[in-house]
Design a protein around this motif. Sequence first.
Motif, short mmCIF file in Angstrom:
data_model
loop_
_atom_site.label_atom_id
_atom_site.label_comp_id
_atom_site.label_asym_id
_atom_site.label_seq_id
_atom_site.Cartn_x
_atom_site.Cartn_y
_atom_site.Cartn_z
N ILE A 7 0.85 -1.19 0.00
CA ILE A 7 0.00 0.00 0.00
C ILE A 7 0.89 1.24 0.00
O ILE A 7 1.81 1.36 0.81
CB ILE A 7 -0.91 0.05 1.25
CG1 ILE A 7 -1.81 -1.19 1.30
CG2 ILE A 7 -1.74 1.32 1.26
CD1 ILE A 7 -2.59 -1.33 2.59
N ARG A 15 -3.81 4.65 4.37
CA ARG A 15 -3.15 3.33 4.38
C ARG A 15 -3.85 2.40 5.36
O ARG A 15 -4.09 1.24 5.06
CB ARG A 15 -1.66 3.47 4.73
CG ARG A 15 -0.85 4.20 3.68
CD ARG A 15 0.64 4.00 3.85
NE ARG A 15 1.14 4.28 5.18
CZ ARG A 15 1.61 5.47 5.58
NH1 ARG A 15 1.64 6.50 4.75
NH2 ARG A 15 2.06 5.63 6.81
N ARG A 19 -5.66 -1.06 4.43
CA ARG A 19 -5.17 -2.26 5.11
C ARG A 19 -6.33 -3.01 5.76
O ARG A 19 -6.45 -4.22 5.64
CB ARG A 19 -4.10 -1.91 6.15
CG ARG A 19 -3.50 -3.15 6.79
CD ARG A 19 -2.46 -2.91 7.88
NE ARG A 19 -1.79 -1.63 7.82
CZ ARG A 19 -1.96 -0.65 8.72
NH1 ARG A 19 -2.78 -0.79 9.75
NH2 ARG A 19 -1.29 0.48 8.61
N ASP A 20 -7.21 -2.26 6.45
CA ASP A 20 -8.37 -2.89 7.11
C ASP A 20 -9.26 -3.61 6.10
O ASP A 20 -9.67 -4.74 6.31
CB ASP A 20 -9.20 -1.84 7.86
CG ASP A 20 -8.57 -1.43 9.18
OD1 ASP A 20 -7.56 -2.04 9.58
OD2 ASP A 20 -9.08 -0.47 9.79
N THR A 23 -7.27 -6.80 4.75
CA THR A 23 -7.07 -7.90 5.70
C THR A 23 -8.39 -8.57 6.06
O THR A 23 -8.43 -9.78 6.22
CB THR A 23 -6.31 -7.43 6.97
OG1 THR A 23 -6.99 -6.32 7.53
CG2 THR A 23 -4.87 -7.05 6.65
N THR A 28 -3.00 -10.14 2.39
CA THR A 28 -1.90 -9.82 3.30
C THR A 28 -1.23 -8.53 2.84
O THR A 28 -0.80 -8.43 1.70
CB THR A 28 -0.85 -10.96 3.29
OG1 THR A 28 -1.52 -12.18 3.60
CG2 THR A 28 0.25 -10.70 4.28
N VAL A 29 -1.15 -7.56 3.75
CA VAL A 29 -0.43 -6.32 3.45
C VAL A 29 1.01 -6.55 3.90
O VAL A 29 1.28 -6.65 5.09
CB VAL A 29 -1.08 -5.12 4.17
CG1 VAL A 29 -0.23 -3.86 3.95
CG2 VAL A 29 -2.51 -4.92 3.68
N GLU A 32 4.15 -1.00 3.43
CA GLU A 32 3.52 0.28 3.19
C GLU A 32 4.61 1.28 2.86
O GLU A 32 5.74 1.16 3.32
CB GLU A 32 2.76 0.76 4.43
CG GLU A 32 1.58 -0.11 4.80
CD GLU A 32 0.79 0.45 5.98
OE1 GLU A 32 0.99 1.64 6.35
OE2 GLU A 32 -0.01 -0.30 6.54
#
Length: 120
Positions: A7, A15, A19-20, A23, A28-29, A32
């Motif tokens: 990201i 970000r 991400r939220d 996930t 999978t992040v 960043e």
Amino acid sequence: MGKNILIVDDAAFMRMMIRDILTKNGYTVIGEADNGATALDKYQELSPDLVIMDITMPEVDGIQAVREIRRVDPNAKIIMCSAMGQQAMVIEAIQAGARDFIVKPFQAERVIEAVKKIIG
């Protein structure tokens, strides 16, 4: 097919939102970055399956970063993010090699739809 995502956005809040969304949907992040220059370094270091990147950022903007990432990896999969009213920049990003774009403010369904379309 891989599900690791990088990201890139200069706003930590954005970000976190992306991400939220990712996930919660099983992605999978793996990293960043807060600007395009860092994005290129992280891309080379982490080899993500997908990059979700803002267009407007300090130092190196998203469009320049797309060009640089695609120069390193012509098969890079990148989704651009833009605020409303940046259509010209979105077109430029697609021409630079982005695969799709998402308009801010984000709608979770649209983010996941774009990600699924590109990496499953």
